[in-house]
Each structure stands twice: as C-alpha cells, then as structure tokens.
Design a protein around this motif. Structure first.
Motif, mmCIF file in Angstrom:
data_model
loop_
_atom_site.group_PDB
_atom_site.id
_atom_site.type_symbol
_atom_site.label_atom_id
_atom_site.label_comp_id
_atom_site.label_asym_id
_atom_site.label_seq_id
_atom_site.Cartn_x
_atom_site.Cartn_y
_atom_site.Cartn_z
ATOM 1 N N GLU A 161 17.477 14.460 0.749
ATOM 2 C CA GLU A 161 16.235 15.235 0.677
ATOM 3 C C GLU A 161 15.256 14.547 -0.254
ATOM 4 O O GLU A 161 15.557 14.348 -1.437
ATOM 5 N N MET A 162 14.102 14.193 0.286
ATOM 6 C CA MET A 162 13.059 13.589 -0.532
ATOM 7 C C MET A 162 12.360 14.707 -1.295
ATOM 8 O O MET A 162 11.861 15.658 -0.698
ATOM 9 N N LEU A 163 12.348 14.611 -2.611
ATOM 10 C CA LEU A 163 11.742 15.643 -3.454
ATOM 11 C C LEU A 163 10.259 15.376 -3.695
ATOM 12 O O LEU A 163 9.506 16.300 -3.993
ATOM 13 N N GLY A 164 9.853 14.133 -3.590
ATOM 14 C CA GLY A 164 8.462 13.779 -3.813
ATOM 15 C C GLY A 164 8.329 12.291 -4.037
ATOM 16 O O GLY A 164 9.325 11.560 -4.111
ATOM 17 N N THR A 165 7.094 11.846 -4.129
ATOM 18 C CA THR A 165 6.819 10.437 -4.359
ATOM 19 C C THR A 165 5.670 10.301 -5.353
ATOM 20 O O THR A 165 4.908 11.250 -5.572
ATOM 21 N N ASN A 166 5.572 9.138 -5.948
ATOM 22 C CA ASN A 166 4.443 8.787 -6.800
ATOM 23 C C ASN A 166 3.987 7.389 -6.429
ATOM 24 O O ASN A 166 4.814 6.538 -6.098
ATOM 25 N N TRP A 167 2.686 7.156 -6.540
ATOM 26 C CA TRP A 167 2.124 5.840 -6.262
ATOM 27 C C TRP A 167 1.376 5.362 -7.493
ATOM 28 O O TRP A 167 0.543 6.077 -8.037
ATOM 29 N N ASP A 168 1.698 4.160 -7.940
ATOM 30 C CA ASP A 168 0.978 3.524 -9.039
ATOM 31 C C ASP A 168 0.164 2.387 -8.421
ATOM 32 O O ASP A 168 0.725 1.345 -8.056
ATOM 33 N N GLU A 169 -1.125 2.606 -8.274
ATOM 34 C CA GLU A 169 -2.002 1.630 -7.605
ATOM 35 C C GLU A 169 -2.035 0.305 -8.357
ATOM 36 O O GLU A 169 -2.018 -0.762 -7.745
ATOM 37 N N GLY A 170 -2.096 0.347 -9.681
ATOM 38 C CA GLY A 170 -2.163 -0.884 -10.460
ATOM 39 C C GLY A 170 -0.921 -1.744 -10.310
ATOM 40 O O GLY A 170 -1.013 -2.969 -10.177
ATOM 41 N N GLN B 192 0.838 -1.199 0.000
ATOM 42 C CA GLN B 192 0.000 0.000 0.000
ATOM 43 C C GLN B 192 0.868 1.242 0.000
ATOM 44 O O GLN B 192 2.044 1.189 0.342
ATOM 45 N N LYS B 193 0.264 2.354 -0.372
ATOM 46 C CA LYS B 193 0.985 3.621 -0.445
ATOM 47 C C LYS B 193 1.297 4.133 0.951
ATOM 48 O O LYS B 193 0.410 4.245 1.794
ATOM 49 N N PRO B 194 2.548 4.448 1.222
ATOM 50 C CA PRO B 194 2.890 5.075 2.508
ATOM 51 C C PRO B 194 2.291 6.480 2.587
ATOM 52 O O PRO B 194 2.243 7.200 1.585
ATOM 53 N N ASP B 195 1.853 6.872 3.776
ATOM 54 C CA ASP B 195 1.303 8.221 3.935
ATOM 55 C C ASP B 195 2.443 9.218 4.170
ATOM 56 O O ASP B 195 3.614 8.850 4.254
ATOM 57 N N ARG B 196 2.085 10.495 4.250
ATOM 58 C CA ARG B 196 3.095 11.562 4.389
ATOM 59 C C ARG B 196 3.943 11.397 5.657
ATOM 60 O O ARG B 196 5.132 11.689 5.662
ATOM 61 N N LYS B 197 3.327 10.921 6.718
ATOM 62 C CA LYS B 197 4.059 10.712 7.974
ATOM 63 C C LYS B 197 5.165 9.672 7.767
ATOM 64 O O LYS B 197 6.290 9.852 8.220
ATOM 65 N N VAL B 198 4.844 8.609 7.065
ATOM 66 C CA VAL B 198 5.830 7.560 6.788
ATOM 67 C C VAL B 198 6.902 8.090 5.837
ATOM 68 O O VAL B 198 8.088 7.783 5.997
ATOM 69 N N GLU B 199 6.515 8.901 4.859
ATOM 70 C CA GLU B 199 7.504 9.496 3.952
ATOM 71 C C GLU B 199 8.506 10.344 4.737
ATOM 72 O O GLU B 199 9.715 10.278 4.485
ATOM 73 N N ARG B 200 8.024 11.133 5.692
ATOM 74 C CA ARG B 200 8.930 11.946 6.525
ATOM 75 C C ARG B 200 9.826 11.040 7.368
ATOM 76 O O ARG B 200 11.003 11.338 7.579
ATOM 77 N N MET B 201 9.270 9.912 7.834
ATOM 78 C CA MET B 201 10.048 8.963 8.620
ATOM 79 C C MET B 201 11.185 8.370 7.772
ATOM 80 O O MET B 201 12.304 8.218 8.255
ATOM 81 N N ILE B 202 10.898 8.056 6.506
ATOM 82 C CA ILE B 202 11.927 7.528 5.606
ATOM 83 C C ILE B 202 13.058 8.553 5.464
ATOM 84 O O ILE B 202 14.238 8.228 5.609
ATOM 85 N N ILE C 177 10.215 7.000 -5.185
ATOM 86 C CA ILE C 177 10.780 8.078 -4.374
ATOM 87 C C ILE C 177 11.732 8.872 -5.255
ATOM 88 O O ILE C 177 12.614 8.304 -5.897
ATOM 89 N N ARG C 178 11.538 10.185 -5.300
ATOM 90 C CA ARG C 178 12.475 11.082 -5.970
ATOM 91 C C ARG C 178 13.263 11.792 -4.864
ATOM 92 O O ARG C 178 12.675 12.313 -3.916
#
Length: 167
Positions: A146-155, A55-65, A161-162
């Motif tokens: 520095e994490m620049l952003g993320t994308n999630w492909d559900e399919g 599943q897609k990690p939420d913003r809190k998890v992205e900050r944790m990474i 992670i950029r």
C-alpha cells in the motif's frame, strides 16, 4: 552444505517489507531507467524509499506503481539465494543479456570490506541483487503493498515513496 563467510549484518529486517523493497527497486529501474535507491528506510509499520528521477510521476503513474507491485507479489515468484565469488559475479554481469536483471547488478554498492563471497538474492527472473538481509520464500508471503504517499524534491529530483505492507 557449504559454509560461506559473509559480512556481519547489523540490521533485523522485516522480511516481507525488505523483499518488497527489492521488487520496488527493480520496478522503478524498469519504469524510469533510474538507479536502485541508495536511500531506503524499511520498517515493519512504515517504509520509505527515494529514487532519483528526471521528473515527478503523476498520480496515475503512482497508482500504476502500486498496482504493478501487487501484481508482482501475486505472481508468487520464488525468492532464492546464490553464493558467488566476486570474480564469478563479474562473469555473471559480463555475460548477462542487457535486458536481464543480471546485467543491472552493481559491485559499486558493496561495502569496501565486503567479503569475497557474495550472496545474490533472486526474485524469480524479475530481480537479482547482492544482499545479506532476510527475505520471504516467495512473493505471495509479502502481503499487500500500500502506497501511503509520495514527496517530490524538485532541486534534488528525488521521488520518495512511503509505503506499508499489509498482511
């Protein structure tokens, strides 16, 4: 010093970003139980790497990474190299404790024409991976992740992670 014959290497990596890639692969494996990425594009200015997750990690998890990556970098873990034969590598994998990074080494990702001698890159006791690329001597030489952003492909269940390395 022994001479080892390794495969030709056709890339010129930016060592700080390439070493960060190793850390990020291990971090994601530990956090999500996923495989190491097989889809990474690592560059000096901007890098991207994808992981297959449930599943897609939420913003809190992205900050944790991002935070955990910078904590690992600040630990100043040594980056060392070890040369082993395929047979020795299989022995290392078989004898590794299931919680150790050694237990996660995979021969499946080696190219079909991989040499008999394999170079293992170790980052402290945190990660070990076969690799012939260039790396820094210790994680403190990486700089800031520095994490620049993320994308999630559900399919595809693919989380990209950029990131960039700021020195």
């Amino acid at each position: 010093m022994d001479e080892y014959i390794l495969n030709e290497h056709n890339k010129e990596e930016f060592p700080p970003a390439h070493t960060a890639e190793h850390l990020l692969n291990q971090l994601m494996t530990r956090m999500f139980g996923c495989e190491r990425s097989s889809n990474a594009h690592i560059e000096r200015k901007k890098s991207k790497i994808s992981f297959l997750l449930q599943q897609k990690p939420d913003r809190k998890v992205e900050r944790m990474i991002e935070n955990q990556m910078n904590e690992l970098i600040e630990q100043d873990l040594p980056v060392t190299f070890e040369f082993v034969t395929r047979a020795e590598l299989e022995g290392i994998i078989m004898s590794a404790d299931e919680d150790s990074p050694d237990s996660r080494i995979s021969l499946e990702r080696l190219p079909d024409d991989a040499s008999e001698t394999i170079r293992l890159v170790r980052i402290g006791d945190y990660d070990v991976c076969p690799c012939i690329g260039k790396h820094v001597r210790s994680t403190s030489q990486i700089g800031r992740f520095e994490m620049l952003g993320t994308n999630w492909d559900e399919g595809q269940k693919s989380f990209r992670i950029r990131f960039k390395i700021v020195q």
